[in-house]
Design a protein around this motif. Structure first.
Motif, PDB file in Angstrom:
ATOM      1  N   GLN A   1       0.825  -1.210   0.000  1.00  0.00           N
ATOM      2  CA  GLN A   1       0.000   0.000   0.000  1.00  0.00           C
ATOM      3  C   GLN A   1       0.855   1.254   0.000  1.00  0.00           C
ATOM      4  O   GLN A   1       0.548   2.226  -0.704  1.00  0.00           O
ATOM      5  N   ARG A   2       1.933   1.252   0.784  1.00  0.00           N
ATOM      6  CA  ARG A   2       2.825   2.414   0.802  1.00  0.00           C
ATOM      7  C   ARG A   2       3.449   2.640  -0.571  1.00  0.00           C
ATOM      8  O   ARG A   2       3.571   3.792  -1.024  1.00  0.00           O
TER       9      ARG A   2
ATOM     10  N   MET B   1     -11.080  -7.688  -9.308  1.00  0.00           N
ATOM     11  CA  MET B   1     -10.118  -7.063  -8.404  1.00  0.00           C
ATOM     12  C   MET B   1     -10.332  -7.460  -6.953  1.00  0.00           C
ATOM     13  O   MET B   1      -9.384  -7.619  -6.192  1.00  0.00           O
ATOM     14  N   PHE B   2     -11.593  -7.624  -6.574  1.00  0.00           N
ATOM     15  CA  PHE B   2     -11.908  -7.845  -5.157  1.00  0.00           C
ATOM     16  C   PHE B   2     -12.310  -9.282  -4.861  1.00  0.00           C
ATOM     17  O   PHE B   2     -12.923  -9.552  -3.834  1.00  0.00           O
ATOM     18  N   LYS B   3     -11.939 -10.209  -5.737  1.00  0.00           N
ATOM     19  CA  LYS B   3     -12.352 -11.599  -5.533  1.00  0.00           C
ATOM     20  C   LYS B   3     -11.857 -12.169  -4.215  1.00  0.00           C
ATOM     21  O   LYS B   3     -12.523 -12.986  -3.586  1.00  0.00           O
TER      22      LYS B   3
ATOM     23  N   SER C   1      -9.165  -8.238   3.751  1.00  0.00           N
ATOM     24  CA  SER C   1     -10.348  -7.564   4.298  1.00  0.00           C
ATOM     25  C   SER C   1     -10.632  -6.277   3.529  1.00  0.00           C
ATOM     26  O   SER C   1      -9.804  -5.799   2.742  1.00  0.00           O
ATOM     27  N   LEU C   2     -11.798  -5.702   3.775  1.00  0.00           N
ATOM     28  CA  LEU C   2     -12.156  -4.436   3.144  1.00  0.00           C
ATOM     29  C   LEU C   2     -11.190  -3.328   3.535  1.00  0.00           C
ATOM     30  O   LEU C   2     -11.009  -2.357   2.804  1.00  0.00           O
ATOM     31  N   ASP C   3     -10.551  -3.469   4.701  1.00  0.00           N
ATOM     32  CA  ASP C   3      -9.576  -2.462   5.139  1.00  0.00           C
ATOM     33  C   ASP C   3      -8.348  -2.428   4.234  1.00  0.00           C
ATOM     34  O   ASP C   3      -7.583  -1.468   4.274  1.00  0.00           O
ATOM     35  N   ASP C   4      -8.157  -3.471   3.424  1.00  0.00           N
ATOM     36  CA  ASP C   4      -6.995  -3.519   2.545  1.00  0.00           C
ATOM     37  C   ASP C   4      -7.236  -2.796   1.222  1.00  0.00           C
ATOM     38  O   ASP C   4      -6.328  -2.690   0.404  1.00  0.00           O
ATOM     39  N   ILE C   5      -8.466  -2.312   1.008  1.00  0.00           N
ATOM     40  CA  ILE C   5      -8.772  -1.540  -0.201  1.00  0.00           C
ATOM     41  C   ILE C   5      -8.247  -0.123  -0.014  1.00  0.00           C
ATOM     42  O   ILE C   5      -8.454   0.501   1.026  1.00  0.00           O
ATOM     43  N   LEU C   6      -7.583   0.384  -1.028  1.00  0.00           N
ATOM     44  CA  LEU C   6      -6.998   1.725  -0.980  1.00  0.00           C
ATOM     45  C   LEU C   6      -7.707   2.615  -1.992  1.00  0.00           C
ATOM     46  O   LEU C   6      -7.878   2.233  -3.147  1.00  0.00           O
ATOM     47  N   ILE C   7      -8.146   3.806  -1.555  1.00  0.00           N
ATOM     48  CA  ILE C   7      -8.760   4.779  -2.449  1.00  0.00           C
ATOM     49  C   ILE C   7      -7.987   6.085  -2.347  1.00  0.00           C
ATOM     50  O   ILE C   7      -7.785   6.617  -1.257  1.00  0.00           O
ATOM     51  N   LEU C   8      -7.530   6.587  -3.489  1.00  0.00           N
ATOM     52  CA  LEU C   8      -6.757   7.816  -3.548  1.00  0.00           C
ATOM     53  C   LEU C   8      -7.313   8.727  -4.637  1.00  0.00           C
ATOM     54  O   LEU C   8      -7.778   8.248  -5.662  1.00  0.00           O
ATOM     55  N   PRO C   9      -7.288  10.062  -4.424  1.00  0.00           N
ATOM     56  CA  PRO C   9      -6.788  10.732  -3.221  1.00  0.00           C
ATOM     57  C   PRO C   9      -7.751  10.573  -2.056  1.00  0.00           C
ATOM     58  O   PRO C   9      -8.925  10.226  -2.261  1.00  0.00           O
TER      59      PRO C   9
ATOM     60  N   VAL D   1     -17.190   3.879   2.987  1.00  0.00           N
ATOM     61  CA  VAL D   1     -15.858   3.841   2.397  1.00  0.00           C
ATOM     62  C   VAL D   1     -14.891   4.656   3.235  1.00  0.00           C
ATOM     63  O   VAL D   1     -13.764   4.255   3.487  1.00  0.00           O
ATOM     64  N   LEU D   2     -15.354   5.821   3.713  1.00  0.00           N
ATOM     65  CA  LEU D   2     -14.502   6.672   4.535  1.00  0.00           C
ATOM     66  C   LEU D   2     -14.132   5.981   5.835  1.00  0.00           C
ATOM     67  O   LEU D   2     -12.992   6.065   6.295  1.00  0.00           O
ATOM     68  N   ILE D   3     -15.085   5.262   6.439  1.00  0.00           N
ATOM     69  CA  ILE D   3     -14.809   4.530   7.671  1.00  0.00           C
ATOM     70  C   ILE D   3     -13.711   3.499   7.433  1.00  0.00           C
ATOM     71  O   ILE D   3     -12.819   3.305   8.261  1.00  0.00           O
ATOM     72  N   GLN D   4     -13.744   2.848   6.256  1.00  0.00           N
ATOM     73  CA  GLN D   4     -12.734   1.843   5.952  1.00  0.00           C
ATOM     74  C   GLN D   4     -11.345   2.456   5.885  1.00  0.00           C
ATOM     75  O   GLN D   4     -10.349   1.805   6.147  1.00  0.00           O
ATOM     76  N   GLN D   5     -11.282   3.754   5.530  1.00  0.00           N
ATOM     77  CA  GLN D   5     -10.002   4.412   5.344  1.00  0.00           C
ATOM     78  C   GLN D   5      -9.514   5.134   6.609  1.00  0.00           C
ATOM     79  O   GLN D   5      -8.424   5.673   6.634  1.00  0.00           O
ATOM     80  N   ARG D   6     -10.312   5.157   7.671  1.00  0.00           N
ATOM     81  CA  ARG D   6     -10.070   6.056   8.801  1.00  0.00           C
ATOM     82  C   ARG D   6      -8.746   5.811   9.506  1.00  0.00           C
ATOM     83  O   ARG D   6      -8.146   6.741  10.032  1.00  0.00           O
ATOM     84  N   SER D   7      -8.281   4.553   9.514  1.00  0.00           N
ATOM     85  CA  SER D   7      -7.061   4.245  10.250  1.00  0.00           C
ATOM     86  C   SER D   7      -5.820   4.233   9.368  1.00  0.00           C
ATOM     87  O   SER D   7      -4.740   3.942   9.831  1.00  0.00           O
TER      88      SER D   7
END
Length: 207
Positions: free
Chosen positions: A46-47, A156-158, A166-174, A193-199
Motif C-alpha cells: 500500500q505504501r 479485483m476484489f475476488k 479484508s475491506l480495510d486492505d482496499i486503498l482509495i486515492l486521493p 468507504v470513509l470509515i474503511q479508510q479512517r485508520s
C-alpha cells in the motif's frame, strides 16, 4: 453493508467515469520479496502504491495540492493472489515472490492531463522512476480498460469475497475523494468507504 453492494458500487463508478470521458486503466504492481508476514507485506504494498500515485500526480496535474479531488486521477487498489484452476501461466519468478501476492489498481484519469502520451507508454518509458529505488517494486504495468461489460471490480476484489483480505486492505486515492464523494454516489456508501479508510495514514501530498 453487504460486500456485494460495495463492489457493485465500485463497478458503477467505473461506468460513470467512462461516461464522463475519463480514460480508465487497470494496473499491477509486482514486488520483490517483502517477507513472510501477510499483514506487513500488504502494508508495504500500500505504501508503494501511494508512492506511485504521488509520482503520477505531478506528471498528470499541475499543482495537485491546489486542485479539488475530482480533478485529480482517482485510484482504487487492492492486493491480489494467484488462483490456479489449471496449470499456472504466470512466470515462476512472479510466483516465488511473496507467494505470488501482488497489487492491482484501477486508475481513472482526469479530463485534463499534462501527459503527452498514453499512460501505458508513459509508465513504460519512466519505469525506473515508478519502480523506485527502495528495492520493493519490481514491475509497474498498466493497460487500458476497453470493455466495461466485464466485471472488473469483481475480479479485483475476488479475494475480499473469499476473506483472503479484508475491506480495510482496499486503498482509495486521493483521500479527499472519499471525503467529498466520487461523483454522485450514495452518501451512505461514501460514509462506509470513509470509515474503511479512517485508520490509514495517507501522504500529505495527496490531501
Amino acid at each position: 453493508m453487504k460486500q456485494n453492494v460495495l463492489f457493485e458500487a465500485y463497478q458503477s463508478w467505473l461506468k460513470q467515469w467512462a461516461v464522463e470521458g475519463r480514460s480508465l486503466w487497470f494496473g499491477t504492481l509486482m514486488f520483490n520479496h517483502l517477507g513472510s508476514n501477510k499483514k506487513v507485506t500488504v502494508a508495504v504494498m500500500q505504501r508503494e502504491m501511494q508512492r506511485v500515485y504521488v509520482t503520477l500526480l505531478s506528471n498528470i496535474v499541475r499543482n495537485p495540492r491546489n486542485k479539488p479531488g475530482l480533478k485529480l486521477p482517482i485510484l482504487i487498489g487492492a492486493p491480489d493472489s494467484p488462483v490456479f484452476k489449471h496449470k499456472p501461466q504466470t512466470r515462476f519468478a512472479d510466483l516465488a515472490q511473496n507467494e505470488g501476492v501482488h497489487y492491482h489498481f484501477i486508475l481513472a484519469m482526469p479530463l485534463v492531463s499534462r501527459l503527452q502520451m498514453p499512460l501505458d507508454l508513459h509508465i513504460k518509458d519512466y519505469q525506473h522512476i515508478y519502480v523506485g529505488n527502495q528495492g520493493n517494486v519490481r514491475v509497474v504495468d498498466v493497460r487500458p480498460i476497453t470493455d466495461l461489460r466485464k466485471k472488473i471490480a469483481d475480479y479485483m476484489f475476488k479475494h475480499m469475497k473469499r476473506s483472503t483480505y479484508s475491506l480495510d486492505d482496499i486503498l482509495i486515492l486521493p483521500a479527499t475523494a472519499t471525503k467529498k464523494g466520487l461523483t454522485s454516489m450514495d452518501a451512505s456508501l461514501t460514509h462506509n468507504v470513509l470509515i474503511q479508510q479512517r485508520s490509514r495514514r495517507t501522504p500529505t501530498s495527496m490531501l
